[in-house]
Design a protein around this motif. Structure first.
Motif, short mmCIF file in Angstrom:
data_model
loop_
_atom_site.label_atom_id
_atom_site.label_comp_id
_atom_site.label_asym_id
_atom_site.label_seq_id
_atom_site.Cartn_x
_atom_site.Cartn_y
_atom_site.Cartn_z
N GLN A 132 0.84 -1.20 0.00
CA GLN A 132 0.00 0.00 0.00
C GLN A 132 0.87 1.25 0.00
OE1 GLN A 132 -3.28 0.59 -0.03
NE2 GLN A 132 -3.41 2.70 0.68
N ALA A 133 1.91 1.26 0.83
CA ALA A 133 2.78 2.43 0.93
C ALA A 133 3.58 2.65 -0.35
CB ALA A 133 3.72 2.28 2.11
N LEU A 134 3.89 1.58 -1.06
CA LEU A 134 4.71 1.69 -2.26
C LEU A 134 3.91 2.11 -3.49
CD1 LEU A 134 6.90 -1.52 -1.81
CD2 LEU A 134 7.69 0.86 -1.65
N TRP A 135 2.60 1.87 -3.49
CA TRP A 135 1.78 2.21 -4.66
C TRP A 135 1.84 3.70 -4.97
CZ3 TRP A 135 -2.39 5.55 -5.22
CH2 TRP A 135 -3.10 5.45 -6.42
N GLN A 136 1.94 4.01 -6.25
CA GLN A 136 1.93 5.39 -6.72
C GLN A 136 0.84 5.55 -7.77
OE1 GLN A 136 3.75 7.84 -5.32
NE2 GLN A 136 4.55 6.28 -3.92
N PRO A 137 0.27 6.74 -7.93
CA PRO A 137 -0.86 6.93 -8.83
C PRO A 137 -0.56 6.52 -10.26
CG PRO A 137 -0.60 8.84 -7.40
CD PRO A 137 0.60 7.97 -7.19
N LEU A 138 -1.60 6.02 -10.93
CA LEU A 138 -1.47 5.57 -12.31
C LEU A 138 -0.95 6.67 -13.22
CD1 LEU A 138 -2.02 3.47 -14.56
CD2 LEU A 138 -4.38 4.31 -14.62
N GLU A 139 -1.46 7.90 -13.05
CA GLU A 139 -1.02 8.99 -13.91
C GLU A 139 0.48 9.25 -13.76
OE1 GLU A 139 -5.00 10.49 -12.12
OE2 GLU A 139 -3.36 9.14 -11.57
N GLY A 140 0.99 9.13 -12.53
CA GLY A 140 2.42 9.32 -12.29
C GLY A 140 3.24 8.22 -12.93
N ARG A 141 2.74 6.98 -12.83
CA ARG A 141 3.47 5.86 -13.43
C ARG A 141 3.50 5.98 -14.95
NH1 ARG A 141 -0.19 2.59 -10.36
NH2 ARG A 141 -0.54 1.26 -12.18
N GLU A 142 2.37 6.43 -15.52
CA GLU A 142 2.33 6.56 -16.98
C GLU A 142 3.21 7.71 -17.46
OE1 GLU A 142 -2.12 4.75 -17.95
OE2 GLU A 142 -1.89 6.91 -17.62
N ALA A 143 3.30 8.78 -16.67
CA ALA A 143 4.10 9.94 -17.09
C ALA A 143 5.59 9.74 -16.88
CB ALA A 143 3.63 11.18 -16.33
N LEU A 144 5.95 9.10 -15.77
CA LEU A 144 7.35 9.02 -15.38
C LEU A 144 7.96 7.63 -15.54
CD1 LEU A 144 7.04 11.14 -12.11
CD2 LEU A 144 7.78 11.92 -14.38
N GLY A 145 7.10 6.61 -15.66
CA GLY A 145 7.58 5.24 -15.77
C GLY A 145 7.48 4.51 -14.43
N GLU A 146 6.96 3.28 -14.46
CA GLU A 146 6.78 2.52 -13.22
C GLU A 146 8.11 2.27 -12.52
OE1 GLU A 146 4.54 -1.00 -14.11
OE2 GLU A 146 2.64 0.03 -13.74
N ALA A 147 9.15 1.99 -13.29
CA ALA A 147 10.44 1.67 -12.67
C ALA A 147 11.00 2.86 -11.90
CB ALA A 147 11.43 1.21 -13.74
N VAL A 148 10.60 4.07 -12.30
CA VAL A 148 11.11 5.27 -11.64
C VAL A 148 10.37 5.53 -10.34
CG1 VAL A 148 11.39 7.77 -11.85
CG2 VAL A 148 11.85 6.30 -13.82
N VAL A 149 9.04 5.49 -10.37
CA VAL A 149 8.26 5.87 -9.19
C VAL A 149 7.95 4.68 -8.29
CG1 VAL A 149 7.27 7.87 -10.32
CG2 VAL A 149 6.06 5.68 -10.44
N GLU A 150 8.07 3.47 -8.82
CA GLU A 150 7.83 2.26 -8.02
C GLU A 150 8.99 1.28 -8.21
OE1 GLU A 150 2.98 1.89 -7.75
OE2 GLU A 150 4.00 0.80 -9.34
N PRO A 151 10.17 1.62 -7.69
CA PRO A 151 11.35 0.80 -7.96
C PRO A 151 11.40 -0.53 -7.21
CG PRO A 151 11.90 2.58 -6.46
CD PRO A 151 10.49 2.82 -6.90
N VAL A 152 10.68 -0.66 -6.10
CA VAL A 152 10.77 -1.90 -5.30
C VAL A 152 10.10 -3.04 -6.05
CG1 VAL A 152 10.15 -3.01 -3.13
CG2 VAL A 152 10.84 -0.61 -3.15
N GLN A 153 10.86 -4.10 -6.29
CA GLN A 153 10.41 -5.20 -7.13
C GLN A 153 9.81 -6.37 -6.35
OE1 GLN A 153 14.02 -6.25 -9.17
NE2 GLN A 153 14.33 -4.15 -9.93
N GLN A 154 10.33 -6.63 -5.17
CA GLN A 154 9.88 -7.79 -4.40
C GLN A 154 10.11 -7.56 -2.92
OE1 GLN A 154 12.62 -10.73 -6.14
NE2 GLN A 154 13.71 -10.80 -4.19
#
Length: 515
Positions: A132-154
């Motif tokens: 929950q804490a790691l989730w970032q808004p869809l618009e941010g992920r689409e604009a900046l890239g998921e790997a940038v705003v949500e780097p934690v993989q596992q």
């Protein structure tokens, strides 16, 4: 759609040298009981010169752990009458943000055991809270890239077996879909783009999707919903949609769950326009529909045996305009009930009533059916029960203890509820005042200042959808629970900026999808 996968880890000591991890997070009930002697000694030495250790989440640099990053996160008191498993969730959120900010992308997580049934799912709650804490808004992920705003993989969770890891990842996948649908701005998630996102989410899955967008068909089949949509019809992208999701298990069906989801992609209040800043955050008025879709996503991944699930979501915009519906109108529902409009800002119950009328037809031939409506319905729910989900049930559901079971599971899993009752005053409140109509949708005052403001809407839904008002004594009753997430749908009660919580997805999964 990326999410931090839950990775099974057998024990802490062997994982400390595993190169797949780059940090260690210790969720501690007692920082003096870390199950590695060398690490315990080092934490003790640092604690002697840093008084924050054991009092707040801190990042320690040590060569004894992966990535040389060790986050010690104390849970705090668990022995008071009011303590619950959310203490684990609160510190877990702080700890994972600290890990992310330090550069970790594959942290190892150890959760210290706590005595008592109330804390039996502490490790599971920690994983879900971190996600929950790691989730970032869809618009941010689409604009900046998921790997940038949500780097934690596992997230490597110590002591969790593979079956539970798969289950937790499936729950988070559902909650993530719910957060995306709820938390996205009204042009990115217009009614039909909401439908498109659902279609994409369930492509090649065990859940089938049907989308109805034909205006003439919707006007015939969902007349109350289309009254809400009336002022939006002249804007092509704002036209409504009904999304039907269905999961049918392999083999025999032993239970059927039916869900109606309120999907107000934006609520201006309509002719009773929201004032004094009350419109901000109303793009999240689709949280109920989002939660329903999220629950179905988890169902699609876990494929439970014996359980059939049908959902109808009404995705619609309550716009202001010359063709807006207004108070005093009388509109016949899909169930044939004449509804007098009391206030156009009480639009969600109109959408739900038509959806529920259709689901009632599904229930007629269903095996062991139970009906739910899920919605960000009333400000009163947020005022009355604060950050908790409000449950209001009919007589049949009360006899089965459905709300009590949901609340009990929610307490254990950190997705809590408060239970309300449907009372005779609620039905008296919405009774017709003349022979011109059959039911009043609401009064013309905010629900937050109306007595039983989150209970009486359930009575309206029962009447307007044509449900049995004597379900407690009926031979073939349909148990029904109304779920109001106006207080629990976002973290911190900030409907404009807070993260959607995806309530009550976790409680529903814990109740109906056995491990």
């Amino acid at each position: 759609m990326a999410l931090p996968l839950c990775i099974t880890v057998s024990d802490l000591s062997s994982a400390l040298t595993d190169p797949q991890f780059d940090a260690l997070i210790l969720i501690c009930t007692q920082v003096t009981e870390i199950p590695d002697n060398n690490l315990q000694q080092q934490v003790n030495q640092i604690a002697a010169i840093d008084q924050r250790v054991g009092k707040e989440a801190v990042l320690l640099h040590t060569t004894l752990v992966p990535g040389h990053r060790c986050i010690v996160a104390p849970v705090g008191s668990l022995g008071r009458d009011y303590d619950d498993v959310r203490s684990f969730a609160d510190i877990a959120k702080q700890a994972i943000v600290l890990a992310k900010n330090s550069g970790a992308v594959r942290p190892l997580v150890w959760v210290q055991h706590a005595e008592g049934a109330a804390f039996s799912k502490a490790a599971e709650v920690v994983y879900l809270a971190m996600a929950q804490a790691l989730w970032q808004p869809l618009e941010g992920r689409e604009a900046l890239g998921e790997a940038v705003v949500e780097p934690v993989q596992q997230l490597g969770l110590v002591g969790v077996d593979e079956q539970l890891a798969i289950r937790l990842t499936a729950i988070e996948a559902g909650k993530r879909l719910a957060r995306d649908l709820c938390g996205t701005e009204p042009e990115r998630m217009t009614p039909r783009r909401f439908a498109d996102y659902c279609v994409e989410a369930f492509t090649d899955s065990a859940v089938s999707v049907q989308v109805q967008t034909d205006v003439d068909t919707l006007q015939q089949q969902y007349p109350l919903m289309m009254a809400v949509a009336r002022s939006s019809l002249h804007v092509e992208r704002h036209k409504p949609a009904v999304i039907r999701l269905e999961y049918v298990p392999e083999g025999e069906v032993t239970q059927t769950l039916l869900f109606a989801g309120k999907g107000l992609v934006y609520d201006t209040g309509g002719a009773d326009v929201k004032i004094n800043g009350g419109m901000a955050g109303m793009s999240r008025d689709k949280g109920g529909a989002a939660a329903v879709a999220g629950f179905l996503k988890t169902v699609a991944l876990l494929k439970p045996a014996g359980l059939k699930v049908i959902a109808e979501i009404g995705a619609v915009r309550n716009s202001i305009g010359s063709d807006a519906f207004v108070p005093d109108e009388i509109i016949k529902s899909h169930a044939g009930v004449r509804v007098r409009i009391g206030n156009t800002d009480a639009e969600g119950r109109l959408v739900l009533a038509d959806l529920m009328s259709h689901l009632k037809q599904d229930a007629a031939d269903a095996v062991n059916p139970t009906l739910f409506s899920v919605a960000t319905l009333t400000g009163h729910a947020a005022r009355a029960v604060g950050p908790y989900t409000a449950l209001v049930e009919n007589g049949a559901a009360l006899q089965l203890g459905l709300s009590a079971t949901l609340a009990r599971q929610g307490d254990i899993w950190g997705d809590p509820s408060e239970v309300s009752r449907s009372r005779r005053e609620d039905f008296s409140f919405i009774k017709p005042r003349s022979c011109a109509d059959d039911v009043l949708s609401c009064n013309n005052a905010p629900s937050s200042v109306t007595a039983r403001g989150h209970q009486f809407p359930m009575a309206f839904l029962v009447v307007a959808a044509g449900l049995d008002q004597a379900s407690a004594v009926a031979k073939s009753a349909l148990p029904y629970v109304h779920i109001d997430i106006a207080g629990s749908g976002v973290d911190g009660g900030d409907w404009q900026h807070g993260k959607p919580s995806a309530a009550p997805v976790t409680a529903l999964v814990a109740t109906y999808l056995s491990s």
